[in-house]
Design an enzyme around this catalytic site. Structure first.
Site, PDB file in Angstrom:
ATOM      1  N   GLU A 168      30.483  35.314  24.754  1.00 45.61           N
ATOM      2  CA  GLU A 168      30.595  35.126  26.208  1.00 45.61           C
ATOM      3  C   GLU A 168      29.292  35.516  26.895  1.00 45.61           C
ATOM      4  O   GLU A 168      28.653  36.489  26.517  1.00 45.61           O
ATOM      5  CB  GLU A 168      31.752  36.025  26.705  1.00 45.61           C
ATOM      6  CG  GLU A 168      31.956  36.044  28.197  1.00 45.61           C
ATOM      7  CD  GLU A 168      33.123  36.953  28.620  1.00 45.61           C
ATOM      8  OE1 GLU A 168      33.939  37.340  27.757  1.00 45.61           O
ATOM      9  OE2 GLU A 168      33.195  37.277  29.809  1.00 45.61           O
ATOM     10  N   GLU A 172      28.660  37.394  37.092  1.00 45.13           N
ATOM     11  CA  GLU A 172      29.883  37.778  37.798  1.00 45.13           C
ATOM     12  C   GLU A 172      29.535  38.469  39.113  1.00 45.13           C
ATOM     13  O   GLU A 172      28.531  39.167  39.211  1.00 45.13           O
ATOM     14  CB  GLU A 172      30.753  38.706  36.943  1.00 45.13           C
ATOM     15  CG  GLU A 172      31.457  37.977  35.823  1.00 45.13           C
ATOM     16  CD  GLU A 172      32.600  38.786  35.234  1.00 45.13           C
ATOM     17  OE1 GLU A 172      33.766  38.376  35.399  1.00 45.13           O
ATOM     18  OE2 GLU A 172      32.336  39.833  34.630  1.00 45.13           O
ATOM     19  N   TRP A 261      38.888  35.380  40.500  1.00 45.85           N
ATOM     20  CA  TRP A 261      40.048  36.076  39.946  1.00 45.85           C
ATOM     21  C   TRP A 261      40.285  37.410  40.628  1.00 45.85           C
ATOM     22  O   TRP A 261      39.356  38.048  41.131  1.00 45.85           O
ATOM     23  CB  TRP A 261      39.963  36.205  38.436  1.00 45.85           C
ATOM     24  CG  TRP A 261      38.786  36.939  37.864  1.00 45.85           C
ATOM     25  CD1 TRP A 261      37.523  36.437  37.679  1.00 45.85           C
ATOM     26  CD2 TRP A 261      38.752  38.287  37.369  1.00 45.85           C
ATOM     27  NE1 TRP A 261      36.725  37.384  37.099  1.00 45.85           N
ATOM     28  CE2 TRP A 261      37.443  38.527  36.898  1.00 45.85           C
ATOM     29  CE3 TRP A 261      39.710  39.309  37.267  1.00 45.85           C
ATOM     30  CZ2 TRP A 261      37.063  39.750  36.351  1.00 45.85           C
ATOM     31  CZ3 TRP A 261      39.328  40.526  36.713  1.00 45.85           C
ATOM     32  CH2 TRP A 261      38.022  40.731  36.261  1.00 45.85           C
ATOM     33  N   THR A 272      38.689  48.469  36.106  1.00 44.73           N
ATOM     34  CA  THR A 272      38.415  47.110  36.571  1.00 44.73           C
ATOM     35  C   THR A 272      38.529  47.040  38.084  1.00 44.73           C
ATOM     36  O   THR A 272      37.704  46.413  38.762  1.00 44.73           O
ATOM     37  CB  THR A 272      39.406  46.125  35.907  1.00 44.73           C
ATOM     38  OG1 THR A 272      39.301  46.254  34.491  1.00 44.73           O
ATOM     39  CG2 THR A 272      39.116  44.690  36.300  1.00 44.73           C
TER      40      THR A 272
END
Ligand SMILES: *[C@@H]1O[C@H](CO)[C@@H](O)[C@H](O)[C@H]1NC(C)=O
Ligand SMILES: *[C@@H]1O[C@H](CO)[C@@H](O)[C@H](O)[C@H]1NC(C)=O
Ligand SMILES: *[C@@H]1O[C@H](CO)[C@@H](O)[C@H](O)[C@H]1NC(C)=O
Ligand SMILES: *[C@@H]1O[C@H](CO)[C@@H](O)[C@H](O)[C@H]1NC(C)=O
Ligand SMILES: *[C@@H]1O[C@H](CO)[C@@H](O)[C@H](O)[C@H]1NC(C)=O
Ligand SMILES: *[C@@H]1O[C@H](CO)[C@@H](O)[C@H](O)[C@H]1NC(C)=O
Ligand SMILES: *[C@@H]1O[C@H](CO)[C@@H](O)[C@H](O)[C@H]1NC(C)=O
Ligand SMILES: *[C@@H]1O[C@H](CO)[C@@H](O)[C@H](O)[C@H]1NC(C)=O
Ligand SMILES: *[C@@H]1O[C@H](CO)[C@@H](O)[C@H](O)[C@H]1NC(C)=O
Ligand SMILES: CC(=O)N[C@H]1CO[C@H](CO)[C@@H](O)[C@@H]1O
Length: 370
Positions: A168, A172, A261, A272
């Site tokens: 990946e 972000e 998201w 998070t």
């Protein structure tokens, strides 16, 4: 190290244990059975569209259970052309000439911002976020997305590449910080020990201004750029694990994913939530007036740089029969990337399916058998 352990367990236990049912979870230690052979990107066994984008060959029944991955193609994708975006990926049949993108979750609308046509990817409290995946893969190349981020705490905008075995590469944007972007990368789901995410500072407001974010992924280096300016370079050599000697650099064909998201919600881990700037405020005036949060994507350009040149008949990538433990071998193939069975039946629950079949058997047979 953890990953090496998992992969070696795969070799010893794969023949003994299989995830047998449709919807069973799968991983490289418990690959799917022959009946539901494909391990989806979300880690569940099935067939049909489970065998398409993101299907993990190393956790599927055999290395050839997943359909081969549509090959990279140089392109400038104009996202406002929604005719090239399939709004629900469970209806995809694997024909990458028909659609450039599939919506895996959520919804999009097209719009115009500063005179530039674009799509808005939406996030709502009840529906969650939105994720688009490219139908084609990239096996090294330069990828640039022109976008505007959200500006709300807990709401993350992302432009990433993701392989079927979780290599990946990320740009972000946690929404409470609109003058920074974060770069990161993972190798087979693991963050290489020597590196971590880096925060790129000093951008002009990413909510109000269009910026071009680039992932320049080459076999021996990874470079991140903003508006053509390099902000970070990582060499493959720098990712060498100093204990195992394994080069932990993204090296498998990857789809491009665009998303918004909800990271600031109670079901996400505390770390998070913190990273994303805190819990989402669903009473934010922007949300109340529009009925959604959003991020804007104007275009994505792709310049492929496959390590070897495909022959004219090649259409796809396949994982080789002899994958070394740390570096799966990737080859070109002319095998079909398409599924031929009824894709839309695969994703629905047994009860939903019986209702559906009860009301429209003829329609299902008539419209879904390809
Ligand atoms: C792999 O899947 C099996 C079956 O669901 C599960 O028992 C096991 O814990 C999983 N392994 C890992 C590493 O997640
Ligand atoms: C994409 O756009 C760039 C810049 O305008 C151009 O050089 C390139 O040829 C285009 N690629 C394709 C495949 O159209
Ligand atoms: C929205 O998408 C449709 C289908 O691609 C297109 O015809 C239309 O022009 C787009 N609208 C805007 C505002 O870009
Ligand atoms: C894939 O889609 C393209 C474009 O819609 C179409 O021309 C082609 O016939 C399709 N291929 C197959 C095998 O159905
Ligand atoms: C896509 O279609 C499936 C099957 O009809 C449905 O269950 C699912 O909710 C749809 N997804 C979206 C995002 O609309
Ligand atoms: C090995 O990597 C670890 C983690 O990055 C680092 O702390 C350590 O100093 C490295 N050791 C050597 C010998 O390079
Ligand atoms: C790079 O950044 C400078 C400002 O720091 C800006 O003027 C320039 O347009 C950017 N892009 C390129 C391609 O140099
Ligand atoms: C965004 O949230 C993070 C984590 O909660 C915090 O450290 C940071 O100061 C916030 N940034 C701004 C600009 O509010
Ligand atoms: C597909 O590849 C195989 C093996 O490389 C080759 O024998 C065959 O001729 C190819 N088929 C086409 C249509 O090119
Ligand atoms: C060519 C190639 O990929 N060879 C590998 C085959 O698998 C063994 C065991 O993992 C590796 O040691 C080889 O490098």
């Amino acid at each position: 190290m953890k990953q090496l352990y998992l992969l070696s367990s795969f070799l010893t236990s794969a023949v003994l244990v299989h995830a047998a049912q449709q919807g069973a979870t799968c991983n490289s230690t418990t690959p799917c059975s022959s009946q539901y052979p494909c391990c989806s990107e979300y880690g569940f066994c099935g067939d049909g569209y489970y065998c398409l984008g993101g299907c993990n060959p190393l956790a599927s029944n055999t290395l050839t259970s997943c359909k081969s991955s549509p090959m990279c193609s140089n392109a400038n994708y104009t996202l406002s052309d929604t005719s090239r975006i399939l709004s629900n990926y469970t209806y995809f049949n694997g024909n990458a000439s028909e659609y450039d993108w599939v919506v895996e979750q959520g919804s999009i609308i097209n719009t115009t911002s500063d005179g530039e046509p674009a799509i808005a990817v939406l996030l709502t409290e009840s529906g969650g976020g939105t994720l688009l995946s490219s139908t084609r893969y990239v096996h090294y190349g330069q990828i640039t997305a022109r976008l505007k981020t959200g500006r709300w705490a807990g709401v993350v905008t992302a432009f990433i590449t993701m392989s079927s075995i979780k290599d990946e590469i990320d740009w972000e944007f946690p929404g409470n910080q609109t003058t920074t972007g974060q770069t990161n990368y993972f190798w087979q789901g693991v963050i290489p020990a020597q590196t971590a995410g880096v925060i790129e500072t000093g951008l002009t407001d990413t909510y109000s201004n269009w910026h071009d974010f680039t992932i320049d992924w080459q076999p021996d280096s990874l470079t991140f750029l903003v508006d053509g300016n390099v902000t970070r370079t990582v060499t493959a050599a720098q990712t060498t694990n100093n204990v195992t000697g394994v080069v932990q650099f993204p090296n498998t064909p990857s789809r491009i994913q665009l998303s918004i998201w909800p990271a600031g919600i109670s079901t996400e881990p505390q770390g998070t939530v913190q990273w994303a700037g805190g819990m989402i405020n669903w009473n934010d005036p922007d949300y109340v007036s529009a009925g959604h949060f959003y991020a804007l994507f104007q275009s994505v350009s792709v310049q492929c740089n496959d390590p070897t040149t495909p022959s004219a008949s090649d259409t796809s990538y396949v994982y080789g029969t002899n994958s070394s433990l740390d570096l799966p071998s990737i080859a070109f193939s002319n095998a079909s990337t398409m599924i031929n069975d009824a894709p839309a039946l695969m994703g629905i629950s047994t009860s939903a399916m019986s209702i559906w079949l009860g009301v429209s058997v003829a329609l299902v047979l008539g419209s879904l058998v390809l």
